[in-house]
Design a protein around this motif. Structure first.
Motif, short mmCIF file in Angstrom:
data_model
loop_
_atom_site.label_atom_id
_atom_site.label_comp_id
_atom_site.label_asym_id
_atom_site.label_seq_id
_atom_site.Cartn_x
_atom_site.Cartn_y
_atom_site.Cartn_z
N ILE A 1 -3.67 10.62 7.95
CA ILE A 1 -3.45 9.55 6.95
C ILE A 1 -3.95 9.76 5.81
O ILE A 1 -5.26 10.01 5.78
CB ILE A 1 -3.62 8.10 7.67
N ARG A 2 -2.97 9.35 4.61
CA ARG A 2 -3.62 9.27 3.40
C ARG A 2 -3.22 8.15 2.61
O ARG A 2 -1.91 7.93 2.52
CB ARG A 2 -2.75 10.59 2.59
N LEU A 3 -4.25 7.42 2.04
CA LEU A 3 -4.14 6.15 1.56
C LEU A 3 -3.97 6.54 -0.02
O LEU A 3 -5.46 6.75 -0.33
CB LEU A 3 -5.09 5.17 2.09
N ASP A 4 -3.27 5.85 -0.84
CA ASP A 4 -3.06 6.36 -2.18
C ASP A 4 -3.91 5.20 -3.11
O ASP A 4 -4.77 5.27 -3.81
CB ASP A 4 -1.75 6.86 -2.62
N TRP A 5 -3.01 3.84 -3.04
CA TRP A 5 -3.44 2.84 -3.86
C TRP A 5 -2.64 1.62 -2.96
O TRP A 5 -1.83 1.85 -2.41
CB TRP A 5 -2.85 3.19 -5.27
N TRP A 6 -3.20 0.36 -3.70
CA TRP A 6 -2.74 -0.66 -3.09
C TRP A 6 -2.57 -1.98 -4.24
O TRP A 6 -3.23 -1.72 -5.37
CB TRP A 6 -3.43 -1.39 -2.15
N MET B 1 0.98 -1.35 0.15
CA MET B 1 0.08 -0.09 0.00
C MET B 1 0.89 1.07 -0.09
O MET B 1 1.72 1.33 0.83
CB MET B 1 -1.00 0.11 1.28
N THR B 2 0.55 2.20 -0.87
CA THR B 2 1.25 3.73 -0.84
C THR B 2 0.40 4.53 -0.07
O THR B 2 -0.97 4.62 -0.29
CB THR B 2 1.30 4.04 -2.33
N THR C 1 1.10 -2.35 8.54
CA THR C 1 1.58 -0.83 9.48
C THR C 1 1.82 0.25 8.37
O THR C 1 2.90 0.09 7.87
CB THR C 1 2.28 -1.04 10.62
N VAL C 2 0.91 1.30 8.48
CA VAL C 2 1.23 2.40 7.83
C VAL C 2 1.82 3.02 8.85
O VAL C 2 1.29 3.70 9.90
CB VAL C 2 0.03 3.30 7.26
N LYS C 3 3.08 3.50 8.86
CA LYS C 3 3.79 4.47 9.69
C LYS C 3 4.31 5.89 9.20
O LYS C 3 3.76 6.20 8.07
CB LYS C 3 5.45 3.82 9.84
N GLU C 4 4.83 6.56 10.11
CA GLU C 4 4.86 7.90 9.80
C GLU C 4 5.84 8.30 8.54
O GLU C 4 7.14 7.60 8.55
CB GLU C 4 5.42 8.75 11.03
#
Length: 425
Positions: A417-422, A354-355, A380-383
């Protein structure tokens, strides 16, 4: 339930281009989007721009953000009132027809369905200064190339357009008869030799009605309801198209808002359902949106290509930011993205990427078939230091094979948090 939950949407305008169904909608502001803080508890309409969504399977919808707004019309004087539009394609260009209430109907043009749209005229295309009935334009290009535009509340008007689609041919006509229970929101189209004019009918609550004719100029004969009025709804607005061998009617309701409150506010949401035509061309009535089964998915989703994070069948509580390159934001514990009909194949996936960008962090648990279904991976999406600084996060995946609904479940969320694509591999 409505097909979009991350924004309040209304006035659906479907447009089929090749393999993709584009859906243009108006946009009812949520309280935090209302520009005047003193109006954020008001029940009225706060509408500043128009949004675009797309699908290739009628189950998962991708957000593309705002493609046009009132500010694209330099001659408009009101900052509120981005009401019902329709977008059509001709000669490789896309024409978006918009009402500027009290100032007629304008037109914007783009080389792409995604925009940007620009005003080629700098003035209204149509403006009947003697009244304020110039709303809800619908445009249809007939088989002979002649384009027609209908509009109006409470009366119905029409005019022919020139081939350039930004000028009128001849005079404006007003129907000298009233279609049964006609209110507003006409939708003009042709199918199998029959011309149709669907519209918001009865009031209030509004229903979906329609009339038929042998000519785009009429006379029109009212044919009754597509969807009858119900006290579960207040307003409705039709958009109708054929797509991949199926026929669909789009409309609107307040069912997403009703997840939070039944105190009335103008915060609507778009729904859709299949419709069936009889041998004589008439349309079979359909029940209210909540009394229907979900739309049939037309093809499975391929998880081994880039999938925009804002592609989903359900994402209540989340939000969309950006124009063009949109992202998921407003991520909180307990929220999730549901993606319907994901085909992992017989061999299955081995990893997930995931980006994302974050001034904070969140855990994304990948589950199959339900919010509590089997876990196939945890990421886990981190800082990343900034919501504009995107990086890729990866995790191993086990047990993701075959055809399943995919749930991206969020936990331990903090910050922005910003989720772009996966993508799976």
């Amino acid at each position: 339930m409505p097909i979009v939950q991350t924004k309040y949407t209304a006035d659906p305008s479907p447009l089929v281009i090749g393999d993709t169904l584009f859906l243009y909608t108006s946009h009812d502001s949520s309280p935090d989007e209302i520009k005047d803080p003193n109006e954020r508890s008001s029940a009225g309409f706060f509408m500043y721009d128009w949004l675009l969504w797309s699908t290739t399977d009628m189950a998962n919808w991708t957000a593309h953000g705002a493609v046009a707004s009132l500010t694209d019309f330099s001659w408009r004087t009101r900052d509120n009132g981005a009401w019902a539009i329709q977008t059509v394609k001709r000669n490789g260009k896309y024409y978006l027809y918009a009402p500027l209430h009290g100032h007629g109907i304008g037109v914007l043009v783009s080389d792409s369905p995604y925009g940007p749209f620009k005003d080629p005229l700098g003035e209204p295309l149509v403006w009947q200064r003697e009244h304020w009935e110039d709303i809800d334009p619908t445009v249809y290009i007939d088989d002979d190339g002649q384009a027609y535009m209908y509009w109006g509340n409470p009366n119905t008007y029409w005019v022919m357009l020139n081939d350039d689609m930004i000028s009128v041919k001849g005079e404006i006509h007003k129907l000298d008869y009233h279609l049964d229970h006609y209110q507003e929101g006409p939708w003009l189209y042709k199918r199998n030799g029959h011309y149709y004019l669907a519209y918001a009918t009865t009031c209030c609550p509004e229903a979906l009605g329609y009339a038929m004719s042998d000519s785009p100029k009429g006379p029109w004969k009212s044919k009754g309801y597509i969807m009858r009025p119900t006290n579960r709804d207040r307003g409705n607005h039709p958009g109708i198209c054929d797509y991949k061998g199926h026929s669909y009617v789009f409309g609107q309701n307040y069912d997403v808002m009703h997840l939070e409150t039944f105190v009335h506010h103008e915060r609507r949401s778009v729904s859709a359902t299949e419709i069936t035509y009889n041998a004589d061309g008439t349309i079979q009535e359909v029940p209210y949106w909540l009394d229907q089964q979900p739309l049939k998915q037309l093809q499975p989703l391929n998880p081994y290509r880039r999938v925009e994070a804002e592609t989903m069948a359900w994402g209540y509580g989340l939000n969309i930011v950006g124009v063009g390159n949109t992202c998921i934001t407003d991520v909180n514990d307990g929220e999730y993205i549901r993606v319907r009909g994901v085909d992992f194949g017989d061999k299955g996936a081995k990893s997930y990427a995931m980006t994302a960008a974050a001034k904070g962090a969140t855990t994304v648990t990948l589950r199959l078939d339900s919010q509590d279904g089997p876990v196939v991976g945890v990421l886990t999406v981190k800082e990343t230091g900034s919501v504009d600084r995107f990086r890729q996060f990866t995790t191993k995946v086990k047990g993701a094979a075959g055809l399943h609904d995919l749930y991206l479940c969020f936990d331990k969320a903090s910050g922005d948090i910003r989720l772009d694509w996966w993508q799976f591999k």
